[in-house]
Design an enzyme around this catalytic site. Structure first.
Site, PDB file in Angstrom:
ATOM      1  N   CYS A   2       1.274  -1.680  -0.565  1.00 25.74           N
ATOM      2  CA  CYS A   2       0.148   0.104   0.138  1.00 25.74           C
ATOM      3  C   CYS A   2       0.925   1.264  -0.336  1.00 25.74           C
ATOM      4  CB  CYS A   2      -1.574   0.395   1.234  1.00 25.74           C
ATOM      5  SG  CYS A   2      -1.939  -1.661   1.726  1.00 25.74           S
ATOM      6  N   ARG A  27       0.995   1.645  -6.029  1.00 24.74           N
ATOM      7  CA  ARG A  27       1.596   0.114  -5.221  1.00 24.74           C
ATOM      8  C   ARG A  27       0.509  -0.085  -4.569  1.00 24.74           C
ATOM      9  NH1 ARG A  27       6.286   1.288  -3.079  1.00 24.74           N
ATOM     10  NH2 ARG A  27       5.962  -0.092  -0.703  1.00 24.74           N
ATOM     11  N   TRP A  74      -4.067  -1.434  -0.905  1.00 22.59           N
ATOM     12  CA  TRP A  74      -3.685  -2.948  -1.912  1.00 22.59           C
ATOM     13  C   TRP A  74      -4.367  -4.118  -0.940  1.00 22.59           C
ATOM     14  CZ3 TRP A  74      -2.241  -8.063  -2.386  1.00 22.59           C
ATOM     15  CH2 TRP A  74      -1.533  -8.552  -3.283  1.00 22.59           C
ATOM     16  N   ASN A 100       1.623  -0.086   5.710  1.00 26.22           N
ATOM     17  CA  ASN A 100       1.745  -0.407   4.675  1.00 26.22           C
ATOM     18  C   ASN A 100       2.702  -2.502   5.165  1.00 26.22           C
ATOM     19  OD1 ASN A 100       2.596  -1.826   2.070  1.00 26.22           O
ATOM     20  ND2 ASN A 100       4.358  -0.705   1.942  1.00 26.22           N
ATOM     21  N   GLY A 101       2.119  -3.377   4.489  1.00 25.37           N
ATOM     22  CA  GLY A 101       2.646  -4.475   5.029  1.00 25.37           C
ATOM     23  C   GLY A 101       1.677  -5.412   5.716  1.00 25.37           C
ATOM     24  N   GLU A 481       6.510 -14.976 -20.969  1.00 25.81           N
ATOM     25  CA  GLU A 481       6.612 -13.332 -20.535  1.00 25.81           C
ATOM     26  C   GLU A 481       5.864 -12.532 -21.447  1.00 25.81           C
ATOM     27  OE1 GLU A 481       7.731 -11.478 -17.842  1.00 25.81           O
ATOM     28  OE2 GLU A 481       6.817  -8.960 -19.376  1.00 25.81           O
ATOM     29  N   LYS A 485       1.910 -10.556 -20.099  1.00 25.15           N
ATOM     30  CA  LYS A 485       1.732  -9.221 -20.373  1.00 25.15           C
ATOM     31  C   LYS A 485      -0.022  -9.354 -20.716  1.00 25.15           C
ATOM     32  CE  LYS A 485       4.079  -7.503 -18.839  1.00 25.15           C
ATOM     33  NZ  LYS A 485       5.483  -8.051 -18.313  1.00 25.15           N
ATOM     34  N   GLU A 488      -1.519 -10.418 -18.208  1.00 23.94           N
ATOM     35  CA  GLU A 488      -1.871  -8.546 -16.926  1.00 23.94           C
ATOM     36  C   GLU A 488      -2.825  -7.105 -17.406  1.00 23.94           C
ATOM     37  OE1 GLU A 488       2.404  -7.863 -16.533  1.00 23.94           O
ATOM     38  OE2 GLU A 488       2.135  -7.549 -14.102  1.00 23.94           O
ATOM     39  N   HIS A 504       2.288 -33.081 -24.658  1.00 22.89           N
ATOM     40  CA  HIS A 504       2.505 -33.500 -23.393  1.00 22.89           C
ATOM     41  C   HIS A 504       1.052 -32.973 -22.381  1.00 22.89           C
ATOM     42  CE1 HIS A 504       6.325 -35.779 -24.130  1.00 22.89           C
ATOM     43  NE2 HIS A 504       6.442 -34.159 -24.494  1.00 22.89           N
ATOM     44  N   LYS A 603       2.350  -2.536  -8.888  1.00 21.40           N
ATOM     45  CA  LYS A 603       3.909  -2.066  -9.190  1.00 21.40           C
ATOM     46  C   LYS A 603       4.562  -2.926  -8.853  1.00 21.40           C
ATOM     47  CE  LYS A 603       6.789  -1.118 -12.446  1.00 21.40           C
ATOM     48  NZ  LYS A 603       6.799  -2.570 -13.645  1.00 21.40           N
TER      49      LYS A 603
HETATM   50  C1  AGP Z   1       5.703  -7.562 -14.168  1.00 23.87           C
HETATM   51  O1  AGP Z   1       5.117  -7.363 -15.372  1.00 23.87           O
HETATM   52  C2  AGP Z   1       4.859  -7.222 -13.255  1.00 23.87           C
HETATM   53  N1  AGP Z   1       4.084  -6.252 -13.014  1.00 23.87           N
HETATM   54  C3  AGP Z   1       5.420  -9.025 -11.649  1.00 23.87           C
HETATM   55  O2  AGP Z   1       5.465  -9.882 -12.788  1.00 23.87           O
HETATM   56  C4  AGP Z   1       6.690  -8.029 -11.799  1.00 23.87           C
HETATM   57  O3  AGP Z   1       7.628  -8.598 -12.148  1.00 23.87           O
HETATM   58  C5  AGP Z   1       7.359  -9.084 -10.499  1.00 23.87           C
HETATM   59  O4  AGP Z   1       6.540  -8.308  -8.974  1.00 23.87           O
HETATM   60  C6  AGP Z   1       8.513  -8.273  -9.987  1.00 23.87           C
HETATM   61  O5  AGP Z   1       8.429  -7.151  -9.385  1.00 23.87           O
HETATM   62  P1  AGP Z   1       9.508  -6.856  -9.025  1.00 23.87           P
HETATM   63  O6  AGP Z   1      10.829  -6.667 -10.446  1.00 23.87           O
HETATM   64  O7  AGP Z   1       9.750  -5.209  -8.641  1.00 23.87           O
HETATM   65  O8  AGP Z   1      11.127  -7.344  -8.137  1.00 23.87           O
END
Ligand code: AGP
Length: 608
Positions: A2, A27, A74, A100-101, A481, A485, A488, A504, A603
């Protein structure tokens, strides 16, 4: 993960808190709230939703005041709702608190408080802190804060107001980032220095187990015993911190387009082509150290974990070091065998990911050498490791990582070349790949020319509910990856697989409703990928190929071809991911999704 902001000074607090919440909403953004001291009381306004929708509903008259705290959430404990939004208050509403935490012993503490007659108003762990602080406050905020440090387990950053201390903020830190911002006649607290830009001229980075008491004229820091401690007051350099979209509709698109120059800067800064040497001596690993390493563990989460996969391919194949790519959150569960011959490399854009930090702590405790491949050198992980390779991607705002990913891959390849050089495998590899790397920025610019074609493909697939992404060798990473994307930001259920896995089981998923992206660029894996595409087409699957722009076979076995220039197969994953970044972006745009702040995501994941 958060976001916390607090202000005390001579200005009206509300607009400053709202701006801070906006800035920190990367966040987490499922709910937000503020508390402001006014006429002897703490006025709290909070609700589910984003600050942009909530702030206009808050009355500036009701919330007139010069000291307050704010929060963007969050959700971890308790669904997003008005009652679970922060600030949380105690029973008398004389204490307001943002957090936060995660409070790990919240159930035991909550039961104890309920046994004493406390009635809880929310489902959050945070409310426990508010009651505890209130019940232990007898005029001394440091004593009450010390009780929190003594009784509460877990990682947390707190900002607290008490109605008997009208212009005072109390900050408590253990494990989650928290800074004090020092202005002129005003001071602030925040989870991230970004929220202090424009107000603070210096910052104090609180350490774990510290308490800060902040008023408009002073900021004093104490240790967990209540002793005042000397702290460093760093100048706040805003130049690198404030980023705009620079004309792009979304941060993500801007960051995709930034990749050529960011990678150019990273490569030219580190690659000495005159001497076929990689300049990484700031890592603290000389030739002997590289030669003494018997295994590398690459650890990360999400996109960073996929970068670890790529790093494992190149480190083992090119530098000859046995290497594993592991999910950071699973590292301790493995009870890994680690010693001083193990190099643990933490890969992280933010350097604040709790799962990765915990894995680093384990590696350090067991005597491994540790390196961080990070985008933020001054970060939690950056301070915990022996050396940092800064990926130099510049601040990444879009929640879906793009430029940080290609910078991670490039940094890991540079690290590989340095290791290969030290271990006597450098002669042929370093020169060849070093020169080939210089072509990456131009190759990515070439891919950008296909944006219109990628938009057409997005139009074709944007109503799909499921997708497959396939690749082989180092490009199996690209498939993972690319799928992430798409997941997400467009919310399409996308699976990434090493293409050899199809027969498989996953081939059962193939149908005309499930588009498949196949990465089949020039290299040892191309012919087998052409075979995979034929198998999919034979089952009425729609195929989108990422293929060399001069590949004559690909159009025969694919419905669409996203052309990429041919580069060395070990470098290809750095280029091949770019059309997939753009495909996810264009698809999400057509689905009307929130591209820079997708639902449920944040993020930086600063909780386990
Ligand atoms: C990536 O698009 C995501 N937002 C997420 O998987 C991110 O890569 C992951 O949380 C790791 O974050 P970091 O690279 O800041 O450790």
């Amino acid at each position: 993960m958060c976001g916390i902001i607090g202000y005390t000074g001579a200005s009206q607090a509300l607009p400053i808190l709202v701006h801070g919440i906006h800035t920190l909403s990367y966040r987490g953004y499922d709910s937000a709230g503020v508390s402001i001291f006014r006429d002897g009381a703490l006025i709290v306004r909070k609700d589910k939703g984003r600050i942009g929708d909530l702030a206009p509903t808050w009355s500036r008259i009701e919330l007139a005041g010069t000291c307050g705290i704010g929060h963007t959430r969050w959700a971890t404990h308790g669904e997003p709702s008005q009652k679970n939004a922060h600030p949380q208050v105690d029973a008398s509403e004389g204490v307001a608190l943002v957090h936060n935490g995660i409070l790990e012993n919240d159930i035991a503490l909550r039961e104890g408080l309920e046994a004493e007659g406390v009635v809880f108003a929310s489902d959050t762990d945070t409310e426990v802190f508010a009651h505890l602080f209130s019940r232990n406050f007898d005029g001394d905020p440091i004593a009450a804060a010390r009780v929190l440090l003594e009784k509460c387990h877990g990682h947390f950053a707190l900002a607290i107001q008490h109605h008997l201390m009208p212009d005072t903020l109390i900050a408590v830190r253990r494990g989650s980032p928290l800074l004090v911002g020092l202005g002129v006649g005003e001071n602030l607290v925040a989870s991230d220095v970004l929220a202090l830009v424009g107000r603070a001229y210096h910052t104090i980075e609180m350490a774990d187990e510290q308490i800060a008491v902040v008023t408009p004229e002073s900021a004093t820091v104490y240790d967990k015993h209540g002793n005042e401690v000397e702290v460093e007051r760093k100048p706040l350099d805003a130049s690198e911190l404030t980023v705009g979209k620079e004309g792009f509709p979304h941060y993500m698109l801007k960051e995709i387009h930034e990749q050529p120059e960011r990678l150019y800067e990273l490569i030219t800064a580190r690659m000495d082509l005159q001497h076929d040497h990689v300049r990484l001596d700031d890592l603290g690993l000389d030739d002997d150290a590289w030669r003494s390493i018997e295994r590398v563990d690459l650890i990360g989460c999400g996109t960073a974990h996929y970068a670890c996969f790529y790093g494992a391919y190149v480190l083992e194949a090119l530098a000859g070091i046995p290497t594993r790519a592991l999910q950071a959150h699973e590292y301790d569960a493995r009870l890994p065998v680690i010693d001083d011959k193990t190099l643990v490399i933490a890969v992280s854009q933010s350097g604040e990911t709790a799962d990765t930090k915990v894995a680093v702590d384990l590696a350090v405790s067991q005597g491994a050498r540790t390196i961080g491949v990070l985008n933020v050198r001054e970060s939690f992980i950056g301070r915990a490791v022996d050396g940092v390779l800064d990926i130099h991607a510049g601040r990444e705002v879009g929640v879906a990582s793009t430029k940080a990913y290609t910078s991670m891959l490039t940094a890991l390849l540079l690290l590989t070349l340095r290791a290969a050089e030290a271990r006597g495998r450098g002669d042929e590899i370093v020169g060849r790949l070093g020169r080939a790397m210089r072509g990456i920025p131009q190759a990515i610019r070439q891919v950008m020319l296909s944006s219109e074609l990628i938009g057409e493909v997005a139009r074709e697939i944007h109503r799909a509910n499921n997708m497959l992404f396939l690749g082989r060798g180092a490009d199996a990473t690209t498939a993972l990856e690319g799928a992430l994307k798409m997941k997400e930001i467009s919310y399409i259920h996308a699976e990434g697989y090493a293409a050899g896995e199809m027969k498989h089981g996953p081939i059962a998923l193939v149908s005309w409703e499930v588009p498949t992206v196949a990465i089949a660029t020039a290299g040892p894996w191309r012919d087998r990928m052409i075979g995979n595409m034929r198998e999919i087409r034979a089952r009425e699957g729609l195929v989108i190929a990422v293929a060399a722009d001069d590949d004559d076979d690909a159009p025969k076995v694919a419905d669409f071809v996203l052309p990429v220039p041919t580069v060395d197969p070990w470098i290809a994953p750095i280029v091949n991911v770019v059309p997939l970044q753009l495909l996810a972006y264009e698809t999400a745009k057509r689905r009307g999704c929130d591209i820079d702040q997708p639902r449920n995501l944040a993020k930086t994941v600063t909780v386990q």
